[in-house]
Design a protein around this motif. Sequence first.
Motif, PDB file in Angstrom:
ATOM      1  N   SER A   1      26.364  28.099  14.469  1.00 32.83           N
ATOM      2  CA  SER A   1      25.405  29.173  14.239  1.00 32.83           C
ATOM      3  C   SER A   1      24.103  28.644  13.683  1.00 32.83           C
ATOM      4  CB  SER A   1      26.011  30.225  13.283  1.00 32.83           C
ATOM      5  OG  SER A   1      26.341  29.620  12.032  1.00 32.83           O
ATOM      6  N   GLU A   2      24.117  27.459  13.129  1.00 33.65           N
ATOM      7  CA  GLU A   2      22.909  26.846  12.601  1.00 33.65           C
ATOM      8  C   GLU A   2      22.162  26.047  13.647  1.00 33.65           C
ATOM      9  OE1 GLU A   2      24.211  24.417   9.440  1.00 33.65           O
ATOM     10  OE2 GLU A   2      24.655  26.081   8.077  1.00 33.65           O
ATOM     11  N   GLY A   3      22.704  26.026  14.848  1.00 34.02           N
ATOM     12  CA  GLY A   3      22.123  25.140  15.852  1.00 34.02           C
ATOM     13  C   GLY A   3      22.813  23.791  15.813  1.00 34.02           C
ATOM     14  N   VAL A   4      22.446  22.927  16.713  1.00 39.97           N
ATOM     15  CA  VAL A   4      23.139  21.662  16.837  1.00 39.97           C
ATOM     16  C   VAL A   4      22.423  20.523  16.129  1.00 39.97           C
ATOM     17  CG1 VAL A   4      24.221  22.298  19.010  1.00 39.97           C
ATOM     18  CG2 VAL A   4      21.946  21.253  19.020  1.00 39.97           C
ATOM     19  N   GLY A   5      21.383  20.799  15.485  1.00 36.27           N
ATOM     20  CA  GLY A   5      20.671  19.741  14.788  1.00 36.27           C
ATOM     21  C   GLY A   5      21.223  19.497  13.400  1.00 36.27           C
ATOM     22  N   GLY A   6      21.145  18.262  12.961  1.00 36.75           N
ATOM     23  CA  GLY A   6      21.505  17.879  11.610  1.00 36.75           C
ATOM     24  C   GLY A   6      22.973  17.954  11.305  1.00 36.75           C
ATOM     25  N   ILE A   7      23.882  17.799  12.343  1.00 37.48           N
ATOM     26  CA  ILE A   7      25.318  17.885  12.103  1.00 37.48           C
ATOM     27  C   ILE A   7      25.885  16.503  11.827  1.00 37.48           C
ATOM     28  CG2 ILE A   7      25.578  19.953  13.525  1.00 37.48           C
ATOM     29  CD1 ILE A   7      26.652  18.133  15.717  1.00 37.48           C
ATOM     30  N   MET A   8      27.110  16.485  11.301  1.00 35.35           N
ATOM     31  CA  MET A   8      27.848  15.251  11.048  1.00 35.35           C
ATOM     32  C   MET A   8      29.096  15.235  11.961  1.00 35.35           C
ATOM     33  SD  MET A   8      29.541  13.935   7.479  1.00 35.35           S
ATOM     34  CE  MET A   8      30.626  15.346   7.463  1.00 35.35           C
ATOM     35  N   ILE A   9      29.333  14.086  12.644  1.00 31.95           N
ATOM     36  CA  ILE A   9      30.446  13.965  13.611  1.00 31.95           C
ATOM     37  C   ILE A   9      31.370  12.847  13.141  1.00 31.95           C
ATOM     38  CG2 ILE A   9      31.072  13.516  16.006  1.00 31.95           C
ATOM     39  CD1 ILE A   9      28.189  14.380  16.736  1.00 31.95           C
ATOM     40  N   GLN A  10      32.681  13.152  13.170  1.00 32.44           N
ATOM     41  CA  GLN A  10      33.671  12.121  12.837  1.00 32.44           C
ATOM     42  C   GLN A  10      34.812  12.166  13.875  1.00 32.44           C
ATOM     43  OE1 GLN A  10      34.460  11.445   8.428  1.00 32.44           O
ATOM     44  NE2 GLN A  10      33.831  13.604   8.451  1.00 32.44           N
ATOM     45  N   TRP A  11      35.319  10.944  14.236  1.00 27.02           N
ATOM     46  CA  TRP A  11      36.483  10.823  15.143  1.00 27.02           C
ATOM     47  C   TRP A  11      37.628  10.199  14.368  1.00 27.02           C
ATOM     48  CZ3 TRP A  11      37.002  12.682  20.019  1.00 27.02           C
ATOM     49  CH2 TRP A  11      35.863  13.075  20.699  1.00 27.02           C
ATOM     50  N   PHE A  12      38.824  10.815  14.570  1.00 29.17           N
ATOM     51  CA  PHE A  12      40.052  10.323  13.929  1.00 29.17           C
ATOM     52  C   PHE A  12      41.149  10.160  15.004  1.00 29.17           C
ATOM     53  CE2 PHE A  12      37.705  12.819  10.880  1.00 29.17           C
ATOM     54  CZ  PHE A  12      37.786  12.136   9.700  1.00 29.17           C
ATOM     55  N   TYR A  13      42.183   9.407  14.670  1.00 34.16           N
ATOM     56  CA  TYR A  13      43.421   9.422  15.459  1.00 34.16           C
ATOM     57  C   TYR A  13      44.574   9.627  14.501  1.00 34.16           C
ATOM     58  CZ  TYR A  13      44.710   4.614  14.104  1.00 34.16           C
ATOM     59  OH  TYR A  13      45.078   3.483  13.395  1.00 34.16           O
ATOM     60  N   VAL A  14      45.656  10.201  14.986  1.00 36.88           N
ATOM     61  CA  VAL A  14      46.836  10.482  14.166  1.00 36.88           C
ATOM     62  C   VAL A  14      47.828   9.365  14.393  1.00 36.88           C
ATOM     63  CG1 VAL A  14      48.668  12.114  13.653  1.00 36.88           C
ATOM     64  CG2 VAL A  14      46.408  12.963  14.336  1.00 36.88           C
ATOM     65  N   THR A  15      48.237   8.710  13.340  1.00 37.92           N
ATOM     66  CA  THR A  15      49.172   7.599  13.447  1.00 37.92           C
ATOM     67  C   THR A  15      50.577   8.121  13.756  1.00 37.92           C
ATOM     68  OG1 THR A  15      49.721   7.645  11.090  1.00 37.92           O
ATOM     69  CG2 THR A  15      47.796   6.317  11.760  1.00 37.92           C
ATOM     70  N   LYS A  16      51.488   7.164  14.076  1.00 39.07           N
ATOM     71  CA  LYS A  16      52.870   7.532  14.391  1.00 39.07           C
ATOM     72  C   LYS A  16      53.554   8.243  13.211  1.00 39.07           C
ATOM     73  CE  LYS A  16      52.757   5.564  18.448  1.00 39.07           C
ATOM     74  NZ  LYS A  16      52.790   6.371  19.691  1.00 39.07           N
ATOM     75  N   THR A  17      53.029   7.969  12.034  1.00 39.44           N
ATOM     76  CA  THR A  17      53.621   8.600  10.857  1.00 39.44           C
ATOM     77  C   THR A  17      52.946   9.926  10.519  1.00 39.44           C
ATOM     78  OG1 THR A  17      52.131   7.355   9.415  1.00 39.44           O
ATOM     79  CG2 THR A  17      54.294   6.362   9.921  1.00 39.44           C
ATOM     80  N   GLY A  18      51.937  10.344  11.301  1.00 35.74           N
ATOM     81  CA  GLY A  18      51.302  11.632  11.102  1.00 35.74           C
ATOM     82  C   GLY A  18      50.061  11.599  10.258  1.00 35.74           C
TER      83      GLY A  18
END
Length: 602
Positions: A51-68
């Motif tokens: 709702s604020e628009g797409v500017g000034g956002i923070m992006i993070q990528w994660f993966y879930v390990t076998k243990t969760g």
Amino acid sequence: MAARNTAFLLVGLLALFRTWGVTADVEVNMEDRVEVFRGETASITCMFTSSEGVGGIMIQWFYVTKTGEKQKIFYQDPTGTVVDEGTPFTDRISVNGTGATGEIVMTISDVQLEDELEFICLIKGLTEGTGEGRTKLKVFVTPDFPTIESVQTGFSLNEGPSKIGTCEVKNGFPRPNITWYRNKAPLRVAQDVVKVVLSTTVESSGLFSVTSELIMKVMKEDKDDLFYCEINYFVPGGLRMTETPNINITVYYPSTAVRVWVESPKGHIKEGDSVELQCRGDGNKPSSIFTISHKGVEYATNVLVLDNVTRRNSGDYECTSMDMDTYEDISGNTTVFVHYLDPAVVTAEDPVVMAQGEMTATCNALSSLDTQIVWMKDGEVVSTGNSLILKDATFDSAGEYLCVVTALEIEGMETSATLDVEVQGQPEIMKPDYTEMEESFGSTVDLNCNARGFPTPSVTWTTSDGKTLSSTSHRKTRGHVHSQVSIKVTSDITAFCNASNDFGTDAVTFNIAAKGNGVIIAVIIICILLLAILGSVLYFLYKKGKICGRSGKQDLTKDNSGKDNIVVEMKGDNTEEAVLLGVNGEKQPPSHQGGAYLDVQK
């Protein structure tokens, strides 16, 4: 300096928004799963709105390990991007997009089995608004081509469930599935009838190998069944299938009926043939024993070969099959008939040596088939049927007659016999082509005479003046005589060929005229006349004194220079003298007179 100022400005704005109590809404959308083959590159897309628009956002990528647990692998804000160190993806990921378009794509190169994890895309706005999306990465490996192996031994009906075969597929991911088929229909597990035993192995590579064993209670109807395995495995976007080759099984079951038959020859059997009998039951148990018997004689075999059969081999042949497990036996039989054709026998009603007139002979051969009889002479058919009747027999009727008996139903089944016929009668001389001939005086002529009759005639040669001629060639065959004489022509000759036997005689006359004898006599007479004339002339000259003087000496008065002055005196051993005139009166030496000498007087 500008970037740092911008960052401070954003931080200040965030603090201001928090002070004002404004909260932003963030919505993230991602695919449930991304599928890729091992070794390929995977692309995971994160789409979001705010709702604020797409500017000034923070992006993070994660993966879930076998243990969760969640493990961060990437961070991005307006000030820059950071790839976390020490993770399995540090050197293999890249992120495209800044968030300005609402779409971020993370790519993972050289995807491996252990990359099959859940990945999280976290989007955080300028305020406390946060959105999160998740995607599962699925990795696939196509398995090796499956194999199938059958049990090599056979199966008996009285046995319980037995192992039929084994199917195996190796190195697939995820785990492949195996389904057994019989005659293109899937086999369903049924207690005490069909059982399938599966085993799965995880290889050191992390791939799956699956083995499936089929255990089944075998029935007689399974003897012609075909078995195979169907392998199902997953690939990106769908399911694939492959099949093994077919196998069949050997089912041993006892016979309920036995059949015995003549395998060869096909059709009629005749004496002298080789006959092969075969025996077979409708079962196939290896413990069965076959016996073929005929007239009390047993042969422990299911294939019987009889060489050079005779009519004694005719009759019923019985084949017996005994099950050595139960000692039960069943049997079947067939009838063999060996056709025969005995040697032909000729019977003559009258003697073979016959007088000219009529003769009857018969010919027969004992056979199991209908026969055809023909009589032949010199290669030509002279009569059909078993009787040979000779009417008005002549010398031409004599000779060898062949009786041929044929069984028409079987090719090559034939026999024959011969009959020699001799026709009695007085000799007959075949008239020569030439009996009147002219030959040169002194030449030699060959005369030929051919006579026939029975008994075989005797042949002699005579001349008109009663002389007997000796033959130069004399050949006798049955009822025939060929005789030849050679005659030197010195005059006109008449020769006779005489043939005789107990029934009479016959003769032929040869007249030979000598050519050229009258001319020779005329020449001789002329020569004699000429010699007489010559003698008369010589005598006349002698009398005239032109050649020799009648007295012992004669004086010559003529000049010795002339030819008339020459006197020749010849003297022999008997004291007679003769005078020889030399040329020009010259005296000739005695050697010129052969035993006489010359005395020349002038």
